[in-house]
Write a protein that holds these residues in place. Structure first.
Motif, PDB file in Angstrom:
ATOM      1  N   THR A 209       0.853  -1.185   0.000  1.00 25.20           N
ATOM      2  CA  THR A 209       0.000   0.000   0.000  1.00 25.20           C
ATOM      3  C   THR A 209       0.890   1.237   0.000  1.00 25.20           C
ATOM      4  N   THR A 210       0.309   2.360  -0.382  1.00 26.54           N
ATOM      5  CA  THR A 210       1.085   3.605  -0.379  1.00 26.54           C
ATOM      6  C   THR A 210       1.522   3.964   1.040  1.00 26.54           C
ATOM      7  N   TYR A 211       0.650   3.747   2.010  1.00 21.35           N
ATOM      8  CA  TYR A 211       1.026   4.009   3.402  1.00 21.35           C
ATOM      9  C   TYR A 211       2.147   3.071   3.838  1.00 21.35           C
ATOM     10  N   GLY A 212       2.054   1.829   3.412  1.00 24.84           N
ATOM     11  CA  GLY A 212       3.088   0.860   3.748  1.00 24.84           C
ATOM     12  C   GLY A 212       4.439   1.235   3.169  1.00 24.84           C
ATOM     13  N   VAL A 213       4.446   1.765   1.957  1.00 24.60           N
ATOM     14  CA  VAL A 213       5.703   2.199   1.337  1.00 24.60           C
ATOM     15  C   VAL A 213       6.300   3.367   2.114  1.00 24.60           C
ATOM     16  N   GLU A 214       5.462   4.350   2.439  1.00 25.80           N
ATOM     17  CA  GLU A 214       5.965   5.550   3.112  1.00 25.80           C
ATOM     18  C   GLU A 214       6.447   5.268   4.538  1.00 25.80           C
ATOM     19  N   THR A 215       5.971   4.194   5.149  1.00 26.33           N
ATOM     20  CA  THR A 215       6.342   3.881   6.535  1.00 26.33           C
ATOM     21  C   THR A 215       7.179   2.615   6.647  1.00 26.33           C
ATOM     22  N   VAL A 216       7.785   2.170   5.542  1.00 26.70           N
ATOM     23  CA  VAL A 216       8.473   0.878   5.546  1.00 26.70           C
ATOM     24  C   VAL A 216       9.605   0.840   6.565  1.00 26.70           C
ATOM     25  N   TYR A 217      10.353   1.914   6.703  1.00 29.57           N
ATOM     26  CA  TYR A 217      11.459   1.931   7.669  1.00 29.57           C
ATOM     27  C   TYR A 217      10.919   1.740   9.085  1.00 29.57           C
ATOM     28  N   GLU A 218       9.855   2.447   9.425  1.00 28.31           N
ATOM     29  CA  GLU A 218       9.257   2.333  10.756  1.00 28.31           C
ATOM     30  C   GLU A 218       8.688   0.936  10.991  1.00 28.31           C
ATOM     31  N   THR A 219       8.140   0.334   9.932  1.00 24.47           N
ATOM     32  CA  THR A 219       7.606  -1.023  10.050  1.00 24.47           C
ATOM     33  C   THR A 219       8.703  -2.014  10.420  1.00 24.47           C
ATOM     34  N   ILE A 220       9.830  -1.913   9.736  1.00 20.20           N
ATOM     35  CA  ILE A 220      10.949  -2.815  10.028  1.00 20.20           C
ATOM     36  C   ILE A 220      11.447  -2.607  11.455  1.00 20.20           C
ATOM     37  N   LYS A 221      11.560  -1.347  11.864  1.00 24.20           N
ATOM     38  CA  LYS A 221      12.088  -1.027  13.191  1.00 24.20           C
ATOM     39  C   LYS A 221      11.163  -1.467  14.320  1.00 24.20           C
TER      40      LYS A 221
ATOM     41  N   ASP B  94       6.972  -2.952 -17.766  1.00 19.09           N
ATOM     42  CA  ASP B  94       8.270  -2.430 -17.331  1.00 19.09           C
ATOM     43  C   ASP B  94       8.250  -1.936 -15.882  1.00 19.09           C
ATOM     44  N   SER B  95       7.080  -1.968 -15.249  1.00 18.32           N
ATOM     45  CA  SER B  95       6.933  -1.602 -13.829  1.00 18.32           C
ATOM     46  C   SER B  95       7.444  -0.196 -13.500  1.00 18.32           C
ATOM     47  N   GLU B  96       7.330   0.709 -14.458  1.00 20.09           N
ATOM     48  CA  GLU B  96       7.770   2.085 -14.213  1.00 20.09           C
ATOM     49  C   GLU B  96       7.028   2.699 -13.029  1.00 20.09           C
ATOM     50  N   GLU B  97       5.774   2.302 -12.853  1.00 20.19           N
ATOM     51  CA  GLU B  97       4.954   2.855 -11.771  1.00 20.19           C
ATOM     52  C   GLU B  97       5.439   2.430 -10.383  1.00 20.19           C
ATOM     53  N   LEU B  98       6.321   1.424 -10.324  1.00 19.55           N
ATOM     54  CA  LEU B  98       6.818   0.918  -9.042  1.00 19.55           C
ATOM     55  C   LEU B  98       8.219   1.425  -8.695  1.00 19.55           C
ATOM     56  N   PHE B  99       8.787   2.275  -9.547  1.00 18.76           N
ATOM     57  CA  PHE B  99      10.186   2.660  -9.343  1.00 18.76           C
ATOM     58  C   PHE B  99      10.418   3.286  -7.971  1.00 18.76           C
ATOM     59  N   TYR B 100       9.568   4.228  -7.595  1.00 22.72           N
ATOM     60  CA  TYR B 100       9.753   4.883  -6.294  1.00 22.72           C
ATOM     61  C   TYR B 100       9.636   3.873  -5.162  1.00 22.72           C
ATOM     62  N   ALA B 101       8.610   3.038  -5.206  1.00 25.86           N
ATOM     63  CA  ALA B 101       8.400   2.052  -4.138  1.00 25.86           C
ATOM     64  C   ALA B 101       9.565   1.077  -4.068  1.00 25.86           C
ATOM     65  N   ARG B 102      10.040   0.638  -5.216  1.00 27.79           N
ATOM     66  CA  ARG B 102      11.163  -0.301  -5.232  1.00 27.79           C
ATOM     67  C   ARG B 102      12.394   0.299  -4.559  1.00 27.79           C
ATOM     68  N   THR B 103      12.745   1.512  -4.937  1.00 29.79           N
ATOM     69  CA  THR B 103      13.945   2.124  -4.371  1.00 29.79           C
ATOM     70  C   THR B 103      13.763   2.459  -2.896  1.00 29.79           C
ATOM     71  N   LYS B 104      12.562   2.847  -2.506  1.00 30.45           N
ATOM     72  CA  LYS B 104      12.282   3.147  -1.096  1.00 30.45           C
ATOM     73  C   LYS B 104      12.445   1.885  -0.248  1.00 30.45           C
ATOM     74  N   VAL B 105      11.880   0.777  -0.715  1.00 32.50           N
ATOM     75  CA  VAL B 105      11.972  -0.484   0.019  1.00 32.50           C
ATOM     76  C   VAL B 105      13.421  -0.954   0.098  1.00 32.50           C
ATOM     77  N   VAL B 106      14.125  -0.920  -1.025  1.00 36.32           N
ATOM     78  CA  VAL B 106      15.521  -1.372  -1.032  1.00 36.32           C
ATOM     79  C   VAL B 106      16.360  -0.545  -0.066  1.00 36.32           C
ATOM     80  N   ASN B 107      16.190   0.756  -0.089  1.00 35.66           N
ATOM     81  CA  ASN B 107      17.011   1.612   0.766  1.00 35.66           C
ATOM     82  C   ASN B 107      16.757   1.334   2.247  1.00 35.66           C
TER      83      ASN B 107
END
Length: 289
Positions: A128-140, A166-179
């Motif tokens: 979810t968009t909320y899940g992407v934006e809070t992924v760091y907090e979720t892990i912690k 090509d999943s262009e729409e997922l680029f931000y989420a992918r990089t956010k999760v990886v980081n």
């Protein structure tokens, strides 16, 4: 543990539960959520319970995907499945709030069952968009978290966009999760490639995900495993290069050098770490002794 591939398997399919380990995936995800209709949730729990008590899945990681906390099924999923002591629980639509609830429930069950505290691990499915934006907090939120998995289909729906090849729409989420995963030293697992008949597309998508920093990929079909493993396994040339780096490192240390060159390129600590990781992966897979 090496998680190049994580294969979803319907929790209400007895045949697949019986033969899950033969497909060669590093992890299997026994699914109680999307693959199971509302009328079969109880039956799926019973089937998975019987499978975990009956079958030996060897070294394959066994993960249970529960239903989200927003449904009436999640609490019973956790109570029944955690007492079977799977390797891990996959938390769908993961958020910091739900991660906290799951961690507390698992701690309570481990105490009741006499399990070692923290022995049941967690994979967070961010979709979810909320899940992407809070992924760091979720892990912690929990020391149990071993990976974050990206769910592209649900995320695209939440974004209000179409999924593309090509999943262009997922680029931000992918990089956010990886980081976030790299910052906290856990695995980053990419979204499944849903066209099971497009092997070339799967190969290209997996290569792209690896370049972004993902350490593995979710899979929805056993036929996808070999392609995913091919991308996430070191090649003979990569192993040879890593061995040469380590040999040159040993020679440089004998001369008291911290930085040295190989084939005209400077080799320093990050490059040495990459070489060590390549050799460690090759050993785990069995490519070298």
């Amino acid at each position: 543990m090496l998680r190049r591939s994580m294969l979803f398997m319907p929790g209400n399919n007895p045949g697949m539960l019986q033969t899950a380990e033969v497909f060669g995936s590093d992890s299997i995800i026994l699914d109680l959520e999307d693959a199971v209709s509302l009328g079969e949730k109880d039956a799926a729990r019973i089937l998975i319970k019987g499978a975990l008590k009956t079958f030996n899945y060897g070294t394959t990681e066994v993960v249970i995907r529960i239903n989200p906390f927003s449904t009436p099924y999640a609490l019973e999923d956790i109570d029944v499945m955690a007492r079977l002591k799977p390797n891990a629980i996959l938390l769908p639509k993961a958020t910091p709030e739900d991660m906290k609830k799951l961690d507390e429930m698992l701690t309570k069950i481990e105490k009741e069952e006499g399990f070692e505290e923290g022995s049941i691990r967690i994979h967070a499915l961010v979709e979810t968009t909320y899940g992407v934006e809070t992924v760091y907090e979720t892990i912690k939120m929990s020391s149990r978290v071993d990976s974050v998995c990206l769910g592209g289909e649900d995320l695209a729906a939440d974004l209000g966009v179409a999924r593309t090849k090509d999943s262009e729409e997922l680029f931000y989420a992918r990089t956010k999760v990886v980081n976030a995963c790299k910052a906290l030293k856990i695995d980053a697992i990419d979204t499944p490639f849903t066209d099971t008949n497009d092997e070339a597309g799967l190969l290209a998508d997996t290569i792209h995900a690896k370049k972004l920093g993902f350490t593995g990929k979710l899979s929805i079909n056993p036929r996808q495993i070999n392609t995913i493993h091919k991308v996430y396994s070191p090649t003979a040339d990569e192993i040879s290069w890593a061995n040469r780096v380590m040999y040159a490192k040993d020679e440089a240390e004998k001369e008291g050098l911290g930085v040295f060159s190989l084939d005209g390129k400077m080799i320093d600590a990050p490059i040495i770490t990459r070489a060590m990781n390549t050799l460690n992966t090759a050993r785990v897979i069995g490519l070298i002794k």
